[in-house]
Design a protein around this motif. Structure first.
Motif, PDB file in Angstrom:
ATOM      1  N   ALA A  57       0.658  -0.962   0.003  1.00  0.00           N
ATOM      2  CA  ALA A  57       0.139  -0.439  -0.158  1.00  0.00           C
ATOM      3  C   ALA A  57       1.031   1.540  -0.204  1.00  0.00           C
ATOM      4  CB  ALA A  57      -0.806  -0.147   1.228  1.00  0.00           C
ATOM      5  N   LEU A  58       1.508   1.247   1.103  1.00  0.00           N
ATOM      6  CA  LEU A  58       2.938   2.303   1.233  1.00  0.00           C
ATOM      7  C   LEU A  58       3.284   2.475  -0.043  1.00  0.00           C
ATOM      8  CD1 LEU A  58       3.522   2.429   4.897  1.00  0.00           C
ATOM      9  CD2 LEU A  58       1.757   3.658   3.991  1.00  0.00           C
ATOM     10  N   GLY A  59       4.477   2.358  -1.025  1.00  0.00           N
ATOM     11  CA  GLY A  59       5.417   1.827  -1.791  1.00  0.00           C
ATOM     12  C   GLY A  59       6.151   2.326  -1.086  1.00  0.00           C
ATOM     13  N   GLY A  60       6.718   3.118  -2.228  1.00  0.00           N
ATOM     14  CA  GLY A  60       8.216   4.246  -1.938  1.00  0.00           C
ATOM     15  C   GLY A  60       8.350   5.178  -0.700  1.00  0.00           C
ATOM     16  N   LEU A  61       6.757   5.672  -0.291  1.00  0.00           N
ATOM     17  CA  LEU A  61       6.562   7.005   0.928  1.00  0.00           C
ATOM     18  C   LEU A  61       7.566   6.550   2.350  1.00  0.00           C
ATOM     19  CD1 LEU A  61       2.675   7.477   0.594  1.00  0.00           C
ATOM     20  CD2 LEU A  61       4.698   8.779   0.033  1.00  0.00           C
ATOM     21  N   ALA A  62       7.039   5.064   2.796  1.00  0.00           N
ATOM     22  CA  ALA A  62       7.437   4.134   4.069  1.00  0.00           C
ATOM     23  C   ALA A  62       9.804   4.194   3.811  1.00  0.00           C
ATOM     24  CB  ALA A  62       7.029   3.516   4.521  1.00  0.00           C
ATOM     25  N   LYS A  63       9.811   5.862   4.919  1.00  0.00           N
ATOM     26  CA  LYS A  63      11.093   4.831   4.881  1.00  0.00           C
ATOM     27  C   LYS A  63      11.880   3.956   4.761  1.00  0.00           C
ATOM     28  CE  LYS A  63      14.205   8.038   6.957  1.00  0.00           C
ATOM     29  NZ  LYS A  63      14.465   9.196   7.825  1.00  0.00           N
ATOM     30  N   GLU A  64      11.000   2.676   6.312  1.00  0.00           N
ATOM     31  CA  GLU A  64      11.737   2.444   6.939  1.00  0.00           C
ATOM     32  C   GLU A  64      10.319   0.885   7.529  1.00  0.00           C
ATOM     33  OE1 GLU A  64      14.480   3.023   9.497  1.00  0.00           O
ATOM     34  OE2 GLU A  64      14.773   0.736  10.228  1.00  0.00           O
ATOM     35  N   VAL A 122       6.460   1.657  10.907  1.00  0.00           N
ATOM     36  CA  VAL A 122       6.952   2.039   9.790  1.00  0.00           C
ATOM     37  C   VAL A 122       7.014   3.540  10.117  1.00  0.00           C
ATOM     38  CG1 VAL A 122       6.378   3.509   8.029  1.00  0.00           C
ATOM     39  CG2 VAL A 122       4.498   1.617   8.932  1.00  0.00           C
ATOM     40  N   LEU A 123       8.265   3.220   9.452  1.00  0.00           N
ATOM     41  CA  LEU A 123       9.463   5.164   9.623  1.00  0.00           C
ATOM     42  C   LEU A 123       9.432   5.879   8.186  1.00  0.00           C
ATOM     43  CD1 LEU A 123      11.017   7.131  11.831  1.00  0.00           C
ATOM     44  CD2 LEU A 123      12.735   5.812  10.550  1.00  0.00           C
ATOM     45  N   VAL A 124       8.702   7.388   8.516  1.00  0.00           N
ATOM     46  CA  VAL A 124       7.955   8.303   7.618  1.00  0.00           C
ATOM     47  C   VAL A 124       9.205   9.537   7.743  1.00  0.00           C
ATOM     48  CG1 VAL A 124       6.361   7.285   6.607  1.00  0.00           C
ATOM     49  CG2 VAL A 124       6.346   8.846   8.446  1.00  0.00           C
ATOM     50  N   ASP A 125       8.969  10.751   6.404  1.00  0.00           N
ATOM     51  CA  ASP A 125       9.570  11.807   6.524  1.00  0.00           C
ATOM     52  C   ASP A 125       8.524  12.076   7.114  1.00  0.00           C
ATOM     53  OD1 ASP A 125      12.228  11.304   5.857  1.00  0.00           O
ATOM     54  OD2 ASP A 125      11.712  11.077   3.620  1.00  0.00           O
ATOM     55  N   VAL A 179       1.578  12.784   6.089  1.00  0.00           N
ATOM     56  CA  VAL A 179      -0.031  13.160   5.801  1.00  0.00           C
ATOM     57  C   VAL A 179      -0.135  12.120   4.645  1.00  0.00           C
ATOM     58  CG1 VAL A 179      -1.897  14.657   4.926  1.00  0.00           C
ATOM     59  CG2 VAL A 179       0.046  15.486   6.933  1.00  0.00           C
ATOM     60  N   PRO A 180       0.191  12.224   3.719  1.00  0.00           N
ATOM     61  CA  PRO A 180      -0.455  10.904   2.415  1.00  0.00           C
ATOM     62  C   PRO A 180      -0.119   9.663   3.199  1.00  0.00           C
ATOM     63  CG  PRO A 180       1.403  12.939   1.818  1.00  0.00           C
ATOM     64  CD  PRO A 180       1.577  13.303   2.628  1.00  0.00           C
ATOM     65  N   VAL A 181       1.138   9.134   3.711  1.00  0.00           N
ATOM     66  CA  VAL A 181       1.021   7.930   4.642  1.00  0.00           C
ATOM     67  C   VAL A 181      -0.298   7.946   5.528  1.00  0.00           C
ATOM     68  CG1 VAL A 181       2.580   6.382   6.201  1.00  0.00           C
ATOM     69  CG2 VAL A 181       3.384   7.739   4.568  1.00  0.00           C
ATOM     70  N   ALA A 182      -0.236   8.698   6.534  1.00  0.00           N
ATOM     71  CA  ALA A 182      -1.739   8.620   7.400  1.00  0.00           C
ATOM     72  C   ALA A 182      -3.491   9.091   6.643  1.00  0.00           C
ATOM     73  CB  ALA A 182      -2.279   9.353   7.830  1.00  0.00           C
ATOM     74  N   ASN A 183      -3.276   8.858   5.332  1.00  0.00           N
ATOM     75  CA  ASN A 183      -4.444   9.273   4.577  1.00  0.00           C
ATOM     76  C   ASN A 183      -4.500   7.293   4.338  1.00  0.00           C
ATOM     77  OD1 ASN A 183      -5.689  11.541   5.231  1.00  0.00           O
ATOM     78  ND2 ASN A 183      -4.200  12.316   3.984  1.00  0.00           N
ATOM     79  N   LYS A 184      -3.299   6.949   3.155  1.00  0.00           N
ATOM     80  CA  LYS A 184      -3.287   5.399   2.884  1.00  0.00           C
ATOM     81  C   LYS A 184      -3.620   4.856   3.921  1.00  0.00           C
ATOM     82  CE  LYS A 184      -1.555   5.642  -0.829  1.00  0.00           C
ATOM     83  NZ  LYS A 184      -0.451   5.893  -1.395  1.00  0.00           N
ATOM     84  N   LEU A 185      -3.624   4.955   4.938  1.00  0.00           N
ATOM     85  CA  LEU A 185      -3.656   4.211   6.535  1.00  0.00           C
ATOM     86  C   LEU A 185      -4.508   3.796   6.490  1.00  0.00           C
ATOM     87  CD1 LEU A 185      -0.633   4.337   9.004  1.00  0.00           C
ATOM     88  CD2 LEU A 185      -0.745   2.809   6.960  1.00  0.00           C
ATOM     89  N   VAL A 242       7.689   9.644  13.237  1.00  0.00           N
ATOM     90  CA  VAL A 242       8.292  10.521  11.826  1.00  0.00           C
ATOM     91  C   VAL A 242       9.716  11.297  13.248  1.00  0.00           C
ATOM     92  CG1 VAL A 242       8.307  12.404  10.904  1.00  0.00           C
ATOM     93  CG2 VAL A 242       6.306  11.161  12.033  1.00  0.00           C
ATOM     94  N   ASP A 243      10.736  11.567  12.481  1.00  0.00           N
ATOM     95  CA  ASP A 243      11.838  11.793  12.983  1.00  0.00           C
ATOM     96  C   ASP A 243      11.931  13.314  12.780  1.00  0.00           C
ATOM     97  OD1 ASP A 243      13.030   9.416  14.094  1.00  0.00           O
ATOM     98  OD2 ASP A 243      13.745   8.808  12.603  1.00  0.00           O
TER      99      ASP A 243
END
Lengths: 197, 403, 164, 341
Positions: C13-20, C30-33, C38-44, C89-90
């Motif tokens: 689902a997340l594809g390349g959005l997630a860093k790790e 899930v670690l994201v930039d 916000v896009p990741v949260a919307n996807k989730l 998020v870091d």
């Protein structure tokens, strides 16, 4: 009588009359004892919950322990009560509310501090958000324990009663107008921004 | 009014035609919190919960104390539900340590958890009763709560602050005559529930006060993320004991009561039904414990480390005396998230360890903290007199919310 | 749903959005930039994660970062109710600013206020960002950061309740 | 000359009865009512209630202690209140509350209760009984406190709805006996033609309306402590609060006496004689016992019911109690028409 004439209308000095009446009632007729007795059987705690000891406070008035048999009836508004049970930790945010509640109550008023937190912080002794209640209001009786069982609360009420009877706290307030055994405690932390210009 | 200055008070304008009322913190209808309510006539247009009056900095203090010490600390959050709130923390530690308690210890924890749950629901009923002006409900519920408080006292030695579970087991075994007492308490409580129904839940006045008040729909409940009996009253079948059975809840036979209406009355009924389920779990746990007498309550590796004297005490009295080394144990680095179902709902611990003697970070989210949002989004639109009904029905406990 | 299945689902689902994306002991993180949160949260949320269980921040002074974690789960989908997913998020420690997720998950509102007062993380777009639990003077101190040290003594000495 | 006038005024029997008998009696009645309420509630709730001040009297002295404590406590006058209204209204409440006693006969003979045998005693007593709530509204407004203002607003809502019902329902006996004279109404009910039996609708409506309008426990909406701390009385302390609190109980008891007279037959099965004992003491005792039973039932309701919401209570007033009272009135007219009484 201290009577003076004001344009031929004789006027009594009401302060003098009040003082004489007080002396007569409290001195000669020994009504002070009655007042002390009445206060001991009419200790109505105000509804001020500060922390988790409130659970045991509530249990004290539950059917098993029933503190109402000593005449103590938890009451809603501070104006109509005469003592506070500080139930446990007083946080900085609550200290202001505690002090305001104390100020709102009519004299003679008494304070019981319940629980180890109210004594010296208890488990939270190094927390950044608590104050000691004795820095905020003058405390009459402490109850140790974490939390103190309802029996201890009832015991504290009886201790307070004995203290009132022995030291004549209620009637001496009527005579002196101030409780001299308790110097006014000014909160150490300026929790309510009372004396900021 | 601008010119008037009162000590410790702030004068400020509110919108025209709105009436601002401060419910709390010293207010009979608030407990240790404040709700700033803006009224238009008798209808609440805005409610702003101002919590934090009992914020005792649990998360910070947990970071500076050794791994075992937060157990008594954290249970002060919900002193009336002490075992339920500590078991997930202990579970989190066990996850980090790869340790699991022996079944008897698990059953004992479950037993105490359910006793606590009954007591906690009764506490909620009492407060609810007094909010609705029904003092008899308060007295009865608190009187009957004493039965379960005493059961817990017999089991653990403390009325409220049990500190019962420790990583890998429990502190004490069950006394010999405990099962009989527990069964008697269960029988008594079943009879009393019928009386509660008659005097409180089916009381026409109370029903009228509660029906259709504070309705939280299924989607709204999910959006606000509220927990516990409140979410189950809105038709969502979610219970941690079902979703992620911790301890031995998957071996026990019980149901999750779910109601569809989502109003204050449904929330009350969920609690009544939950008390019934908890009573049944207590019976089951007690039966199991009686069948498995003499099993260990701490893991074997802990038992092997005990000196001879401690072993004797443990075998004779069932009391676990740990070594001082236990207090300063080190826990391998890692992160763990553990959850449990308290009387008021789901509690979450997020524990992070850097391999030291103290936790690096303990994050705890209590059910009341998540339910506080109800005041902001559900209360507006109701009448002022509905506020206590909603407050009581979501069973909000401020010390738990403030942590 | 098992963590491994969830992992597959997320990667898909997340594809390349997630860093790790990591799984450790049943806990999926899930670690994201900061700018793709916000896009990741919307996807989730589209996947079915409909509420936030906890908003946590952890302070790492050595690495000079603050990690904000949203623990999300689902009520309406029973199979997603079993796992808890961490969305992290870091943020830089000296100026922690991120987009608020209240628009995605209403349930995070109060807890974001908590993180704001305890760590000083500013949430852009939060409807009502002000301290929740603390008095304003204390909230300025960022009390849950590691450089706010609470004294711990085993023996009682005086009244150690004033912090400088 | 002046002295004689003063003496005459003091010794004037109705004044004497109201001031001395009324005040002292009312104080006693209020204390007994409070004591009974606390004790009965405790009984239902499986506990003891007030006890330790005087175990033999069942803790009655605790109520005395409460009274003394309130009297000797500090009276706080907040700076924001309207001082004159704040100080005088509680006193006025008490006086107006006790006044109806002057028009309530406890004996059929003029010798013992001269004012009471006048023709319109029921009307006047009722009119006076409906006054104190108005003063309560004044009192809440004078307190200049948010909760007081909300409380007095609620009080005004409640009295608008329920005083009407109370007056209509209590006047129903007058319609059936064709007289406003309480003595006549009581005599018409001799020996057991009690109007509570003949006209239960009006009796029920009156009971409900009295519960409501005196803010008895299940319906204490104006001083509902969980929203408006103590309602109109929030700012009151010390003796002023005691006056308010006592006033409420006295008012309820006076309503109970009126109900006992007009619905429960007063001294009915008993025919009073002429000497002070059989003519005054026994009938008045019978009335007081009946009134106490009414108050007892009201106090008991405290333990069983919760509190209605304001709009629900008003709804009940206009939709249930008012039709009930009108039906009762109609029924009493039928009673009068058919000469049943």
């Amino acid at each position: 009588m201290d009577v003076k004439a004001v344009d031929k209308v004789y006027v009594g000095n009401i302060n003098v009359a009040a003082r004489r009446a007080r002396e007569l009632l409290l001195g000669k007729l020994k009504l002070g004892d009655v007042i002390d007795w009445a206060t001991t059987f009419s200790l109505w705690p105000v509804h001020l919950l500060t922390s988790c000891c409130g659970a045991e406070f509530a249990a004290t008035w539950s059917p098993r322990f029933d503190a109402e048999q000593y005449g103590a009836l938890p009451w809603v508004a501070p104006r109509q009560t005469n003592f506070i049970i500080i139930e446990g930790t007083v946080t900085r945010k609550m200290a202001c509310a505690l002090r305001i509640t104390y100020e709102q109550m009519p004299h003679p008023k008494f304070v019981i501090a319940m629980g180890a937190c109210a004594l010296d912080g208890g488990l939270f002794y190094n927390s950044y958000n608590i104050v000691r209640p004795w820095e905020v209001v003058p405390v009459d009786v402490y109850i140790p324990g974490c939390p103190p069982p309802p029996e201890a609360v009832a015991r504290a009420i009886i201790d307070l009663r004995r203290k009132i009877r022995e030291k004549k706290l209620a009637s001496r307030w009527l005579i002196e107008g101030w409780r001299h055994d308790r110097d006014p405690v000014k909160p150490a932390d300026d929790v309510c921004k009372w004396w900021r210009p | 009014m601008e010119g008037q200055k009162l000590q410790g008070m702030v004068v400020r304008r509110v919108e025209k035609e709105l009436y601002e009322v401060f419910i709390g913190p010293q207010h009979p209808g608030s407990g240790h919190m404040r709700i700033i309510v803006r009224l238009d006539g008798d209808v609440i247009v805005e409610a702003d919960p101002d919590i934090g009056y009992v914020h005792r900095t649990m998360e910070k203090l947990s970071e500076v104390r050794e791994w075992l010490k937060p157990i008594p600390l954290l249970e002060r959050m919900t002193i009336i539900d002490a075992c339920n709130i500590t078991v997930p923390y202990v579970n989190a530690l066990e996850k980090l340590m790869d340790k699991s308690p022996p079944p008897r210890a698990s059953y004992l924890r479950v037993l105490l958890c359910e006793i606590n749950r009954v007591a906690s629901h009764l506490y909620g009923f009492g407060i609810f009763g007094v909010f609705l002006g029904h003092s008899t409900m308060y007295m009865w519920a608190f009187g009957d709560r004493e039965v379960f408080v005493e059961l817990a006292e017999i089991l653990t030695g403390a009325r409220l602050t049990h500190s019962y579970p420790i990583p890998g087991g429990v502190r004490r075994d069950m006394p010999q005559d405990f099962p009989e007492m527990a069964r008697r308490a269960v029988r008594y409580m079943r009879g009393r529930l019928e009386e509660y129904r008659r005097i409180f839940v089916d009381n026409p006045v109370i029903v009228k006060r509660l029906e259709g008040v504070g309705v939280i729909s299924r989607n709204k409940a999910a959006e606000l993320g509220i927990v516990g009996p409140n979410v189950r009253a809105s038709g969502i079948r979610y219970d941690v004991r079902l979703a992620e059975p911790y301890e031995v809840y998957d071996e026990l036979d019980f149901e999750i009561p779910v109601f569809e209406e989502g109003d204050a009355l449904a929330r009350t009924w969920v609690r009544v039904e939950e008390i019934k389920q908890s009573l049944s779990i207590i019976e089951q746990a007690v039966d199991w414990l009686e069948r498995h007498k003499g099993e260990p309550i701490i893991p074997k590796e802990d038992y092997d480390k005990l000196p001879k004297l401690h072993r004797e005490v443990y075998e004779k009295t069932g009391r676990v005396k740990l070594l001082p080394a236990h207090a300063t144990m080190k826990i391998p680095a890692g992160k763990a998230i553990a959850r449990g179902e308290m009387g008021r709902g789901e509690i979450i611990y997020y524990v992070e360890s850097d391999g030291g003697t103290t936790p690096y970070r303990v994050r705890v989210v209590t059910p009341s903290a998540r339910n506080a949002i109800v005041f902001k989004y559900i209360v507006p639109g109701h009448r002022l007199m509905d506020l206590p009904a909603i407050y009581g029905s979501i069973d909000y406990f401020p010390p738990e919310a403030d942590r | 749903m098992k963590p491994e299945e969830l992992l597959e689902l997320l990667k898909h689902a997340l594809g390349g959005l997630a860093k790790e994306v990591t799984v450790r002991k049943g806990y999926v993180e899930v670690l994201v930039d900061a700018d793709s949160v916000v896009p990741v949260a919307n996807k989730l949320k589209e996947l079915g994660f409909d509420h936030v269980k906890s908003v946590t921040a952890t302070d790492y002074p050595k690495e000079s970062k603050i990690r904000v974690t949203y623990h999300v789960s689902s009520y309406l989908r029973e199979d997603l109710a079993k796992p808890i997913l961490g969305l992290s998020v870091d943020l830089p420690r000296d100026n922690p600013v991120m987009e608020s997720l209240t628009g995605v998950w209403r349930s995070s509102e109060f807890q974001e206020r908590e993180v704001y007062e305890f760590f000083g993380v500013t949430f852009r777009g939060h409807p009502d960002l002000r301290p929740l639990l603390l008095i304003p003077e204390l909230a300025e101190r960022r009390v849950l950061r590691k450089d706010f040290v609470v004294k711990e003594e085993s023996i009682y000495e005086g009244v150690p309740h004033r912090y400088q | 000359m002046v002295l004689e006038t003063i003496l005459y005024l003091i010794a004037y029997p109705p004044l004497w009865q109201v001031l001395i008998l009324g005040f002292v009696g009312a104080l006693l009645v209020a204390m007994v009512a409070i004591w009974f309420e606390r004790k009965a509630a405790a009984r239902v709730q499986r506990r003891i209630g007030p006890y330790w001040a005087s175990p033999r009297l069942g803790g009655f002295m605790i109520i005395v202690a409460d009274m003394i404590r309130y009297v000797t406590q500090q009276v706080i006058i907040p700076t924001t209140v309207d001082k004159i209204a704040f100080l005088l209204t509680p006193v006025a409440v008490l006086v107006v509350t006790i006044l109806p006693l002057a028009f309530i006969p406890l004996s059929p003979h003029e010798l013992y209760w001269p004012v009471a045998s006048m023709e319109y005693s029921l009307l006047i007593a009722l009119a006076l009984t409906t006054l104190p709530p108005l003063l309560t509204v004044v009192l809440g407004w004078a307190s200049s406190n948010k909760f007081s203002v909300i409380g007095s607003l609620r009080e005004s809502y409640v009295i608008t709805a329920y005083e009407l019902v109370a007056v209509l329902a209590i006047l129903a006996p007058a319609a059936s006996t064709l007289s406003f004279n309480i003595v006549y109404i009581v005599e018409a009910q001799q020996p057991v033609k009690w109007l509570a039996i003949l006209n239960p609708l009006a009796f029920l409506a009156a009971f409900l309306a009295v519960l409501m309008s005196t803010s008895a426990f299940p319906f204490e909406i104006p001083e509902s402590e969980h929203e408006v701390v103590a309602g109109p009385y929030t700012e009151y302390s010390g003796i002023l609060y005691a006056l308010n609190m006592g006033g409420g109980y006295i008012r309820r008891f006076i309503y109970a006496i009126i109900i006992a007279l007009v619905f429960l037959g007063g001294w009915a099965p008993y025919t009073p004689g002429l000497d002070p004992f059989t003519g005054f003491i026994i009938p008045s005792l019978i009335v007081l016992v009946k009134a106490s039973i009414v108050v007892l039932v009201m106090s008991f309701l405290r333990a069983v019911y919760g509190r209605y919401r304001l709009d629900q209570a008003l709804d009940a007033a206009w939709r249930l109690a008012l039709p009930l009272a009108l039906l009762g009135l109609g029924w009493s007219i039928i009673l009068a028409y058919m000469n049943l009484i």
